[in-house]
Design a protein around this motif. Structure first.
Motif, PDB file in Angstrom:
ATOM      1  N   GLY A  22       0.860  -1.160  -0.337  1.00 61.57           N
ATOM      2  CA  GLY A  22       0.165  -0.177   0.884  1.00 61.57           C
ATOM      3  C   GLY A  22       1.265   1.715   0.105  1.00 61.57           C
ATOM      4  N   SER A  23       0.284   2.041   0.028  1.00 59.03           N
ATOM      5  CA  SER A  23       0.736   3.887   0.242  1.00 59.03           C
ATOM      6  C   SER A  23       1.054   3.929   1.415  1.00 59.03           C
ATOM      7  CB  SER A  23      -0.212   4.691  -0.549  1.00 59.03           C
ATOM      8  OG  SER A  23      -0.028   5.772  -0.318  1.00 59.03           O
ATOM      9  N   MET A  74       3.904   8.664  -8.684  1.00 54.68           N
ATOM     10  CA  MET A  74       2.526   8.279  -8.444  1.00 54.68           C
ATOM     11  C   MET A  74       2.575   8.902  -7.236  1.00 54.68           C
ATOM     12  SD  MET A  74      -0.841   5.953  -9.800  1.00 54.68           S
ATOM     13  CE  MET A  74      -0.751   5.077  -7.922  1.00 54.68           C
ATOM     14  N   ARG A  91       0.548  12.532  -5.144  1.00 56.95           N
ATOM     15  CA  ARG A  91      -0.519  12.286  -4.288  1.00 56.95           C
ATOM     16  C   ARG A  91      -0.614  12.853  -3.179  1.00 56.95           C
ATOM     17  NH1 ARG A  91      -3.435   7.912  -4.100  1.00 56.95           N
ATOM     18  NH2 ARG A  91      -1.795   6.171  -4.862  1.00 56.95           N
ATOM     19  N   PRO A 110      -0.507   0.408  -9.087  1.00 49.34           N
ATOM     20  CA  PRO A 110      -1.162  -0.690  -8.002  1.00 49.34           C
ATOM     21  C   PRO A 110      -2.188  -1.771  -8.514  1.00 49.34           C
ATOM     22  CG  PRO A 110      -2.099   1.721  -8.838  1.00 49.34           C
ATOM     23  CD  PRO A 110      -1.384   1.213  -9.103  1.00 49.34           C
ATOM     24  N   SER A 141      -5.029  -2.547  -8.885  1.00 48.04           N
ATOM     25  CA  SER A 141      -6.400  -1.744 -10.496  1.00 48.04           C
ATOM     26  C   SER A 141      -5.413  -1.346 -11.202  1.00 48.04           C
ATOM     27  CB  SER A 141      -7.098  -0.450  -9.623  1.00 48.04           C
ATOM     28  OG  SER A 141      -6.014   0.769  -9.280  1.00 48.04           O
ATOM     29  N   GLU A 198      -7.689   0.492 -14.432  1.00 47.12           N
ATOM     30  CA  GLU A 198      -7.452   1.926 -14.221  1.00 47.12           C
ATOM     31  C   GLU A 198      -5.982   2.146 -15.087  1.00 47.12           C
ATOM     32  OE1 GLU A 198      -8.693   4.738 -10.672  1.00 47.12           O
ATOM     33  OE2 GLU A 198      -8.222   2.943  -9.314  1.00 47.12           O
ATOM     34  N   PRO A 237      -5.012   7.145  -9.521  1.00 50.29           N
ATOM     35  CA  PRO A 237      -5.730   5.602  -8.531  1.00 50.29           C
ATOM     36  C   PRO A 237      -5.316   5.809  -7.067  1.00 50.29           C
ATOM     37  CG  PRO A 237      -4.082   5.077 -10.479  1.00 50.29           C
ATOM     38  CD  PRO A 237      -4.261   6.855 -10.111  1.00 50.29           C
ATOM     39  N   GLY A 238      -5.901   5.133  -6.088  1.00 49.86           N
ATOM     40  CA  GLY A 238      -5.596   4.348  -4.847  1.00 49.86           C
ATOM     41  C   GLY A 238      -4.535   3.722  -4.740  1.00 49.86           C
ATOM     42  N   ARG A 239      -4.345   3.373  -3.748  1.00 53.82           N
ATOM     43  CA  ARG A 239      -2.824   2.360  -3.561  1.00 53.82           C
ATOM     44  C   ARG A 239      -3.915   1.771  -2.691  1.00 53.82           C
ATOM     45  NH1 ARG A 239       1.541   1.621  -6.297  1.00 53.82           N
ATOM     46  NH2 ARG A 239       2.441   3.573  -6.914  1.00 53.82           N
ATOM     47  N   PRO A 240      -4.357   0.454  -2.153  1.00 55.22           N
ATOM     48  CA  PRO A 240      -4.683  -0.498  -1.325  1.00 55.22           C
ATOM     49  C   PRO A 240      -3.706  -1.226  -0.779  1.00 55.22           C
ATOM     50  CG  PRO A 240      -6.208  -0.397  -2.898  1.00 55.22           C
ATOM     51  CD  PRO A 240      -5.727   0.650  -3.465  1.00 55.22           C
TER      52      PRO A 240
END
Ligand SMILES: Cc1ncc(C[n+]2csc(CCOP(=O)(O)OP(=O)(O)O)c2C)c(N)n1
Lengths: 191, 583
Positions: free
Chosen positions: A48-49, A79, A83, A103, A105, A111, B332-335
Motif C-alpha cells: 500500500g501507499s 504517482m 498524491r 497499483p 487496479s 485503471e 489511482p488509489g493504492r490499497p
C-alpha cells in the motif's frame, strides 16, 4: 538552526522509506537537532501507499506534517509524489524517484497509470528527478534506492557536516554496508 | 544518552528502567512494538499471549505474585480484556501493574476508532496519556508508582501518532525493584459477592484520593501564554496545539486524564477569556468540563471523526489554512494487497468460484474482500468468522432452507478466539465449515510467533499446537489438511464439505511468502499460447499485469507459487520451479 524543517517521505510498502528515515533521524539527533517523526505501520505495508514524516529543528512539537507544510517531499515512486503534493509548502522541493509501480487496479487493467506525472510535478514545484532504482541496480541491488534518495536529500538540505556513513554503518546489516555507502555517495554526487 | 525512539519503544524502555519483570501482550497495530522491544531486555520475562484477555490475566497474576507487570494491546484488544480489567480494579495490585491501550484514531489499521479513555472512567482506574516518546517512557514509571501507592491498575493510553511517532528520549539506568512478598489475602483477591461489595467501597474511596492526586500531579500543568484563549488538551493533541499556537494561548496540558482535575480546570477556565478543549475522537474531557458548569467550545469545531493534525486545528480555531500546491490530477488509489506468493490467494479463488457465503475475520486475509477476489462477506472482530458462520447457518436452516456456509480465519486468530466458535459448532450440531488459513505466522501485524509456530517471543523453541489434532479432539468429524498452493486439493475439500452434514474443518497449511528464505521460483507467460483471456488477472496477484494488451509476470515479484498456472485455461503459463510440498 532555529527554523523547523519538515520532510515527507512517501512511497510504496516495501521500498525502504522507514530505513531511510531512521538513518536521517539518527544523523540529525547526533548533530544536536530535536527530531520528531511519524510513521504508519501495519496494514499499508502490504504494497500500500506509505509515508514517513520527519521534522527537525531546535524544538519540534508536532510529529505530523500538515498540508502545505513540507519543505521537501521525497517520493520513492512517481504517482505517490503527486498524491502527496498538496503537503508541499509553496516554494518547496520534490525529490522524485522516477520509478513507476502500478497499483493492483492498474495491473488488472481497471485503471490507467496516469501519464506525464513528471511534467505535472515540474510545473507545480521545484523537482529533482532521480533514477534511484537504476542507480541502485547498477550498484548491484535495487533495494539500496532508498539510500540513493537519502543522499540527494542530505545534499539538498545542506546537512553535509554530519558523518552519515557512520550512521549508515549502524543501521544496515553488515553485508550491505558497502552497497549502501556507495549508494549514498552516488546520491550526493547527483545533486 | 539520547536516542530517537518510537513511542512504543519508549514504553518498553520505561518498563525496563522502572523495574517491570513480567510483560505480556497480543499483537495489534499500533501497540505491537511494545512487546517486541521489551523482548530485547533479558531482565524482563515477556510473552505473546494467545489473546488480550489472557495477557491481562497473566499480568494480573504476576502483579499479585509481587512483580511489576505490564500488558499491552490495541484499543479493540481492551474489549477482549475488559472482563478481567473491571474486577482487577476492585482487587487492586501487589506489584505495580500498567495496562497499555494503543488507540487508532483515523483507523490506519483497525476496524473501528473507539475512544478507550472511557474505559478508565468505566473501570474506575487512573489513566495517563503521554504526548511524545519521552513521556511514554516517563509515564510508565509514574504509572507504576501510582499503581503501587494507590493499589490500583493504571491505564496508559497511547494513540497511533504517539505509539508510532518518534522523538528524542533521554535514557536512564534500570532501577532494581524487589519483588513484593506475596501474602494470601482472600478478602482482597477473591471477588465473591461478600468481598466484592466491600472492595467496591475501597474503589470509591480510592477515587477520592486519586482526585486529590490529579490536582497536584506535575504532569497536569498550565503553560501560561496569551490569556485571550485557553486550551485544555492531552496526548498528541497537545503537540498539535503547541505547533499551531506556540505561546499565543494558554494551555492546560493534562497527562493524567482520569480522574480529571476539576479544581485545576476551574482555575484555568477563570483565567482565560475563551476556553476550548482540543481532543481527538470523543468529547471525553469536554463532557467533564461542561458537567462542571463551565462554558467551553469543543466538538462543535473540532471533528469527532478521524485523527486531528495541526492543519485541522488551525482551520477550526484560527480560521486559517497554509497555502499549498494543489493539482487537478486524479491518481489511482493504492490499497494494500495480498503479496505475490501469498497462500491465502488460492483459497479465495476457489471460494469465489463456488459463490458461497464466507464469513471473514481479521488478518492479511481480510484483503480477500478486495477486488478482484471479493471472496469474503464480513469482517467484524477477531474470532467472529467461525461463530458468525454458525449463527448464519443456523438462521438459514431454521427458516427451512439449506445452504453451506464457510468461514476463513488465520492461525493466530484461530488461537485468539476462533476455538470457542468451533466448539459452538460441534456442541450445537452446526455444520458451517471453518477454513483455517494456517500461514504459520501472525502476518498482518508484522510476523509475530503464535501458539502454532513453535517459537516464543523470547526466541525459545516451544511446542507447536496442532490445529488438526485440536479440531479432532473437540469432536470435528472431518478434518482435511490441504496445500493452499494446489487449487485442486482446496476445491476437493470444499466440494466434500458442500456434500456432507458432518462437522468439517479445512486447514490450508502453507507458509506466508514473507517468511524467509524467500521462495525461489518463477512463472512465465508463453506469449504464443496466451489467448489474452484475462483469467490470470482474476487471482489479484501483484506480479501479474496487463500492459498494452500484453500479459506478463514480473520475475522480481513472482515466487513461483503456480496458482496462475493452475487457473490458466490454455496452459500458457510455465513455472520453472515452485514452492515445495507443504503438508
Ligand atoms: C482484538 C484484536 N486484537 C488484535 C488485532 C490486530 N490484528 C489484526 S489481524 C491480526 C493477526 C492476524 O494473524 P493471522 O490470523 O495469523 O492472519 P494472517 O495475517 O497471518 O493472515 C492481529 C493481531 C485486532 N484487530 N483485534
Amino acid at each position: 538552526m532555529a527554523e523547523v524543517k519538515s520532510v515527507l517521505m512517501v512511497g510504496v510498502g516495501g521500498q525502504g522509506t522507514i530505513l531511510a528515515s531512521n538513518v536521517l533521524s539518527e544523523g540529525l539527533l547526533k548533530s544536536g537537532y530535536d527530531v520528531k517523526m511519524s510513521e504508519v505501520h501495519g496494514m499499508s505495508q502490504r504494497g500500500g501507499s506509505v509515508n514517513t514524516q520527519i521534522r527537525f529543528g531546535e524544538k519540534v512539537y508536532s510529529p505530523v506534517i500538515e498540508m502545505g507544510a513540507a519543505d521537501v517531499i521525497v517520493a520513492f515512486e512517481k504517482m505517490e509524489a503527486v498524491r502527496w503534493l498538496n503537503y508541499l509548502k509553496k516554494g518547496g522541493t520534490v525529490i522524485v524517484n522516477t520509478v513507476e509501480i502500478p497499483p493492483l487496479s492498474v495491473l488488472i487493467g481497471k485503471e490507467e497509470y496516469p501519464k506525464d506525472l513528471l511534467e505535472i510535478l515540474k510545473s507545480n514545484a521545484h523537482t529533482i528527478a532521480v533514477e534511484a532504482d537504476k542507480i541502485a541496480e547498477g550498484l548491484g541491488n535495487v533495494r539500496a534506492q532508498n539510500i540513493v534518495l537519502l543522499g540527494v536529500l542530505v545534499k539538498h538540505l545542506g546537512l553535509m557536516n554530519i558523518d552519515w556513513e557512520e550512521v549508515i554503518r549502524n543501521n544496515v546489516p553488515k553485508k550491505y554496508i558497502d552497497l549502501n555507502i556507495q549508494a549514498f555517495r552516488k546520491g550526493l554526487e547527483l545533486n | 544518552m539520547k536516542k530517537v525512539m518510537l513511542g512504543d519503544e519508549a514504553v518498553a524502555r520505561g518498563a525496563y528502567e522502572y523495574g517491570v519483570t513480567f510483560a505480556a501482550a497480543y499483537p495489534g497495530t499500533p501497540s505491537t512494538e511494545i512487546l517486541e522491544n521489551i523482548a530485547q531486555y533479558k531482565e524482563i520475562y515477556s510473552e505473546w499471549a494467545p489473546n488480550e484477555k489472557v495477557a491481562v490475566e497473566a499480568a494480573i497474576g504476576a502483579s499479585i505474585a509481587g512483580a511489576r507487570s505490564l500488558a499491552a494491546m490495541k484499543h479493540v484488544g481492551l474489549n477482549v480484556a475488559a472482563d478481567p480489567l473491571f474486577t482487577f480494579a476492585y482487587t487492586g495490585v501487589n506489584g505495580g501493574c500498567v495496562i497499555v491501550t494503543a488507540d487508532d484514531p483515523g483507523m490506519h489499521s483497525s476496524q473501528n476508532e473507539q475512544d478507550n479513555r472511557y474505559y478508565a472512567k468505566f473501570a474506575k482506574i487512573p489513566m495517563l496519556e503521554p504526548s511524545d516518546s519521552q513521556e511514554c517512557k516517563d509515564f510508565v514509571g509514574i504509572a507504576l508508582d501510582i499503581s503501587e501507592k494507590y493499589d490500583t491498575p493504571v491505564l496508559l493510553r497511547l494513540t497511533t501518532r504517539v505509539a508510532h511517532g518518534k522523538g528524542v528520549v533521554e535514557l536512564g539506568e534500570r532501577k532494581p525493584v524487589e519483588m513484593k512478598p506475596y501474602k494470601k489475602d482472600i478478602p482482597k483477591y477473591v471477588m465473591v459477592p461478600a468481598n466484592a461489595q466491600k472492595r467496591h467501597v475501597v474503589v470509591e474511596e480510592r477515587l477520592k484520593v486519586l482526585e486529590e492526586l490529579t490536582e497536584k500531579i506535575e504532569i497536569n500543568r498550565i503553560e501560561w501564554g496569551g490569556r485571550d484563549i485557553g486550551i485544555i488538551t492531552s496526548g498528541i493533541s497537545y503537540l498539535y496545539v503547541k505547533e499551531v499556537f506556540g505561546d499565543e494561548v494558554s494551555v492546560l496540558k493534562l497527562g493524567m486524564t482520569y480522574p480529571l482535575p476539576s479544581k485545576l480546570i476551574r482555575k484555568f477556565a477563570e483565567s482565560v477569556k475563551k476556553l476550548y478543549v482540543v481532543e481527538e475522537l470523543e468529547p471525553y474531557i469536554e463532557e467533564h468540563v461542561r458537567a462542571l458548569g463551565i462554558e467551553v467550545i469543543g466538538k462543535e469545531l473540532i471533528p469527532r471523526i478521524g485523527e486531528l493534525n495541526p492543519g485541522i486545528i488551525r482551520k477550526a480555531i484560527k480560521k486559517e489554512e497554509l497555502p499549498h500546491v494543489s493539482v487537478e490530477v486524479k491518481v489511482p488509489g493504492r490499497p494494500p494487497m495480498l503479496c505475490a506468493g501469498c497462500p491465502h490467494r488460492g483459497v479465495f479463488y476457489v471460494l469465489r468460484k463456488k459463490r458461497v457465503p464466507v464469513l471473514g475475520d481479521i488478518g492479511c486475509y481480510t484483503l480477500g474482500a478486495a477486488p478482484p477476489l471479493e471472496a469474503i462477506d464480513t469482517c467484524i472482530c477477531m474470532g467472529a468468522s467461525i461463530s458468525g458462520s454458525h449463527g448464519f447457518q443456523k438462521a438459514i436452516e431454521h427458516s427451512g432452507r439449506k445452504q453451506k456456509i464457510f468461514s476463513v480465519i488465520g492461525d493466530s486468530t484461530f488461537f485468539h478466539s476462533g476455538i470457542t466458535g468451533l466448539i459452538d459448532i460441534v456442541y450445537n450440531k452446526g455444520n458451517a465449515v471453518p477454513i483455517i488459513l494456517d500461514n504459520r505466522i501472525t502476518a498482518m501485524t508484522g510476523h509475530q510467533h503464535n501458539p502454532g509456530t513453535g517459537k516464543t517471543l523470547m526466541g525459545e523453541d516451544a511446542p507447536e499446537i496442532d490445529i488438526a489434532k485440536l479440531s479432532e479432539a473437540i469432536g470435528v468429524k472431518r478434518v482435511r489438511v490441504v496445500n493452499p498452493f494446489k487449487l485442486k486439493e482446496i476445491e476437493d475439500a470444499v466440494d466434500e464439505a458442500m456434500n456432507t452434514d458432518d462437522t468439517m474443518v479445512i486447514i490450508a497449511k502453507g507458509p506466508c511468502a514473507l517468511i524467509p528464505p524467500k521462495p525461489q521460483g518463477e512463472c512465465k507467460i508463453d506469449q504464443e499460447k496466451c489467448k489474452k483471456c484475462g483469467m490470470c488477472l482474476r487471482i489479484g496477484c501483484p506480479a501479474i499485469s496487463k500492459k498494452d494488451g500484453i500479459f506478463s509476470i514480473d520475475p522480481d515479484q513472482c515466487t513461483g507459487c503456480t496458482v496462475c498456472q493452475q487457473v490458466c485455461p490454455f496452459d500458457a503459463i510455465e513455472c520453472v520451479s515452485h514452492r515445495g510440498e507443504v503438508k
